[in-house]
Design a protein around this motif. Structure first.
Motif: not given
Length: 203
Positions: A115-137
């Protein structure tokens, strides 16, 4: 090949750009002629380092089925073993801003969604993982959407043909067998000429 339709999985972050296929699966594992068991060699050199900080070594990420990475993932040689290793480990999808073309094609042929996403969307996923354990998509391939339980949602592009193959679980062999009747009809009209191998040898 297992169909890919609507899938929810734990996300592992690999915060490195330009991850090449030799890092995904080192050369000593290329002797394998079967796909099973290659998961043990996934990121082998990184995992063996005494001070390894690879996320897959952390208990919270060991059952991850979606990998998120940085740009140019899968660069380097065209070894298909890299895809086999990711799939054998348990990954069903890889998300990144960009992929090496050959690697991406190998993934799609083996049922691993890229899946190709925009860099800012990928940044958002990385940041959300830091905030939530067991982060799922949740990835809905038919609708071409990715979402999480926190209200975030985006879309992605995929070509119609690989999308069809992934949805229906069709690899190259299955695609050929899907046209078995047409192939048989063609062979009736265009039979293979008989070749006398002994006559060739004598001549």
């Amino acid at each position: 090949m297992q169909p890919f339709r609507n899938f929810t999985g734990l996300v592992a972050p690999l915060d490195r750009p330009n991850v090449d296929t030799d890092q995904i699966i080192p050369k000593q594992f290329l002797k394998a002629v079967v796909r099973s068991g290659l998961g043990a060699g996934l990121f082998y050199d990184w995992r063996r380092q005494p001070d390894s900080h690879l996320v897959l070594e952390q208990p919270r990420f060991r059952n991850s089925t979606i990998l998120v990475a940085r740009a140019n993932f899968g660069c380097g040689s065209s070894r298909e073993h890299a895809v086999w290793a990711l799939a054998d480990y348990g990954f069903r999808a890889v998300i990144a801003p960009s992929f090496a073309d050959i690697f991406r094609n190998n993934c799609l042929k083996n049922g691993l969604l890229t899946v190709i996403l925009r860099p800012e969307e990928v940044d958002r996923i990385f940041e959300t993982i830091k905030q939530h354990d067991a982060y799922q998509l949740t990835i809905d391939l038919a609708a071409q959407t990715i979402s999480d339980e926190h209200g975030w949602k985006t879309t992605f592009e995929i070509e119609p043909f690989p999308k069809k193959c992934l949805l229906e679980g069709l690899d190259d062999i299955a695609l050929t067998l899907d046209h078995e009747r047409e192939i048989a009809a063609y062979e009736k009209v265009h039979p293979v000429p008989y070749v006398n191998s002994s006559a060739i040898q004598q001549s």
